[in-house]
Design a protein around this motif. Structure first.
Motif, PDB file in Angstrom:
ATOM      1  N   ASP A 237       0.826  -1.206   0.000  1.00  0.00           N
ATOM      2  CA  ASP A 237       0.000   0.000   0.000  1.00  0.00           C
ATOM      3  C   ASP A 237       0.857   1.251   0.000  1.00  0.00           C
ATOM      4  OD1 ASP A 237      -2.744  -1.230   0.376  1.00  0.00           O
ATOM      5  OD2 ASP A 237      -1.695  -2.061   2.115  1.00  0.00           O
ATOM      6  N   ARG A 238       2.042   1.154   0.622  1.00  0.00           N
ATOM      7  CA  ARG A 238       2.986   2.268   0.627  1.00  0.00           C
ATOM      8  C   ARG A 238       4.398   1.726   0.530  1.00  0.00           C
ATOM      9  NH1 ARG A 238       1.331   4.986   6.046  1.00  0.00           N
ATOM     10  NH2 ARG A 238      -0.828   4.288   5.929  1.00  0.00           N
ATOM     11  N   ARG A 258       8.470   6.011 -11.551  1.00  0.00           N
ATOM     12  CA  ARG A 258       7.495   6.938 -12.122  1.00  0.00           C
ATOM     13  C   ARG A 258       7.120   6.529 -13.546  1.00  0.00           C
ATOM     14  NH1 ARG A 258       8.392  13.377 -13.673  1.00  0.00           N
ATOM     15  NH2 ARG A 258       6.491  13.545 -14.932  1.00  0.00           N
ATOM     16  N   ILE A 261       5.058   3.290 -13.610  1.00  0.00           N
ATOM     17  CA  ILE A 261       3.718   3.513 -13.065  1.00  0.00           C
ATOM     18  C   ILE A 261       2.854   4.263 -14.074  1.00  0.00           C
ATOM     19  CG2 ILE A 261       2.424   4.808 -11.309  1.00  0.00           C
ATOM     20  CD1 ILE A 261       4.680   4.070  -9.323  1.00  0.00           C
ATOM     21  N   GLU A 262       3.448   5.268 -14.726  1.00  0.00           N
ATOM     22  CA  GLU A 262       2.691   6.024 -15.732  1.00  0.00           C
ATOM     23  C   GLU A 262       2.265   5.131 -16.895  1.00  0.00           C
ATOM     24  OE1 GLU A 262       4.409  10.567 -15.149  1.00  0.00           O
ATOM     25  OE2 GLU A 262       5.394   9.215 -16.579  1.00  0.00           O
ATOM     26  N   ASP A 265      -0.290   1.921 -14.387  1.00  0.00           N
ATOM     27  CA  ASP A 265      -1.447   2.281 -13.553  1.00  0.00           C
ATOM     28  C   ASP A 265      -1.099   3.514 -12.729  1.00  0.00           C
ATOM     29  OD1 ASP A 265      -3.573   2.510 -11.831  1.00  0.00           O
ATOM     30  OD2 ASP A 265      -3.471   0.451 -11.064  1.00  0.00           O
ATOM     31  N   ARG A 266      -1.513   4.678 -13.207  1.00  0.00           N
ATOM     32  CA  ARG A 266      -1.147   5.937 -12.543  1.00  0.00           C
ATOM     33  C   ARG A 266      -1.665   6.035 -11.117  1.00  0.00           C
ATOM     34  NH1 ARG A 266       1.208  10.119 -15.005  1.00  0.00           N
ATOM     35  NH2 ARG A 266       0.450  11.392 -13.284  1.00  0.00           N
ATOM     36  N   SER A 267      -2.696   5.261 -10.771  1.00  0.00           N
ATOM     37  CA  SER A 267      -3.235   5.322  -9.411  1.00  0.00           C
ATOM     38  C   SER A 267      -2.227   4.819  -8.378  1.00  0.00           C
ATOM     39  CB  SER A 267      -4.523   4.497  -9.313  1.00  0.00           C
ATOM     40  OG  SER A 267      -4.258   3.108  -9.445  1.00  0.00           O
ATOM     41  N   ARG A 268      -1.173   4.138  -8.841  1.00  0.00           N
ATOM     42  CA  ARG A 268      -0.158   3.637  -7.926  1.00  0.00           C
ATOM     43  C   ARG A 268       0.852   4.708  -7.505  1.00  0.00           C
ATOM     44  NH1 ARG A 268       1.675  -1.798 -11.259  1.00  0.00           N
ATOM     45  NH2 ARG A 268       0.313  -3.314 -10.238  1.00  0.00           N
ATOM     46  N   GLY A 270       0.838   7.469  -5.867  1.00  0.00           N
ATOM     47  CA  GLY A 270       0.813   7.942  -4.496  1.00  0.00           C
ATOM     48  C   GLY A 270       1.297   6.939  -3.476  1.00  0.00           C
ATOM     49  N   ARG A 271       1.534   5.709  -3.909  1.00  0.00           N
ATOM     50  CA  ARG A 271       2.073   4.710  -2.986  1.00  0.00           C
ATOM     51  C   ARG A 271       3.535   4.988  -2.652  1.00  0.00           C
ATOM     52  NH1 ARG A 271      -0.124  -1.152  -5.324  1.00  0.00           N
ATOM     53  NH2 ARG A 271      -2.252  -0.464  -5.788  1.00  0.00           N
ATOM     54  N   GLY A 311       3.013  13.112  -8.474  1.00  0.00           N
ATOM     55  CA  GLY A 311       2.103  12.401  -7.584  1.00  0.00           C
ATOM     56  C   GLY A 311       2.755  11.587  -6.493  1.00  0.00           C
TER      57      GLY A 311
END
Length: 323
Positions: A237-238, A258, A261-262, A265-268, A270-271, A311
């Motif tokens: 999660d982090r 970065r 992730i881009e 899945d960009r939602s990742r 902030g992890r 992010g």
């Protein structure tokens, strides 16, 4: 719940080279887990990884050939953070920069017109190689193409480093205070530490834990993106990132995180949490004028702000962990 520092740990040992005290650490782990009722990592509701990049003797111990000024204090802050949050950190992941004498970034790989090797921190450009100012002692065509491909990426100019993190040598080892922390965490949380070796191919530099800076020369694959490690990190999660050096291996790893992730899945994004006070840059060499590509502290600070804007979370070891 914030946990106390274990009895065996002393801040003053953070920069020292000594034999790890695993027996003493194990005894303290047994007592500590029972006294503070620390649960196994398998029971964590929020899964947190602490990702230590190259926290090795080569970079973190005074007197080592590539000691990063500030690394001892970074180690102290990181270990205080880790011990305080031991009951919430699910897994420790450590990379180990792993080299041999004959690699493209070590002096033995190159000679000048007089047959002398380059001193550490020499920059070798593709133009230098084509002009004969520097000649590779092996794989000449591949070495020239490596310099060309590295420059085309626009991140770094090929730099010669002191011999460092040599497999089998003391500088390759994890800093003893970090090793004791890894053993303590493993025993208290009942979970193994994950170690990841990087940097073994002689024909490429491997700043990033996830990918070498150049992956192909003369049609030969010299590395690839470490999808297995990336996916392992993304199960958490982090992911709290720390280590050395902020301007090189840490920064390159964060950039690879970065970019991947881009693409996936960009939602990742902030992890990823950057422990900005747990890393230091390689100092800029004493050149006047200083080429922008060698102003390592400036490059690192600017890049961290770019990663924040993308992010990722930029935090400090003194910040409380979120629930």
């Amino acid at each position: 719940m914030t946990l106390p520092i274990p009895r065996f740990h002393e801040d003053a040992r953070a920069g020292q080279l000594y034999l790890e005290r695993t027996g003493e650490v194990a005894e303290e782990a047994l007592r500590y887990a029972a006294e503070h009722r620390v649960r196994p990592a398998s029971e964590d509701r929020v899964r947190i990884a602490a990702f230590g990049i190259d926290v090795q003797v080569a970079f973190c111990t005074p007197g080592a050939s590539l000691f990063v000024p500030g690394a001892v204090e970074d180690t102290q802050r990181t270990l205080r953070w880790l011990y305080a949050n031991l009951g919430r950190v699910t897994e420790l992941v450590f990379s180990l920069d792993t080299h041999r004498v004959f690699q493209i970034f070590h002096p033995a790989w190159w000679r000048d017109a007089e047959g002398k090797p380059p001193p550490p921190l020499t920059s070798i450009t593709a133009a230098d190689v084509r002009a004969g100012r520097w000649r590779a002692t092996r794989f000449e065509a591949e070495s020239l193409e490596y310099c060309e491909r590295l420059e085309a990426r626009g991140r770094y100019v090929h730099t010669i480093w002191p011999y460092h993190a040599l497999l089998g040598g003391l500088s390759h080892a994890l800093v003893p205070a970090f090793y004791e922390a890894s053993a303590f965490h493993a025993l208290v949380r009942d979970t193994p530490t994950h170690f990841e070796l990087k940097g073994e191919h002689p024909l490429t530099e491997n700043y990033s834990v996830l990918s070498p800076d150049v992956t192909e020369v003369k049609g030969q694959r010299v590395g690839e993106f470490n999808t297995r490690l990336f996916e392992r990190l993304m199960t958490f999660d982090r992911v709290y990132v720390f280590g050395q050096a902020k301007s090189h291996c840490v920064l390159s790893t964060l950039r690879d995180l970065r970019e991947h992730i881009e693409r996936t899945d960009r939602s990742r994004m902030g992890r990823v949490h950057i422990l900005v006070d747990a890393m230091s840059p390689v100092p800029a060499p004493p050149l006047n004028p200083l080429p922008p590509a060698l102003d390592f502290p400036r490059m690192a600070d600017e890049a961290i702000e770019e990663l924040r804007a993308a992010g990722m979370r930029v935090v400090r070891t003194t910040d409380p962990l979120e629930d």
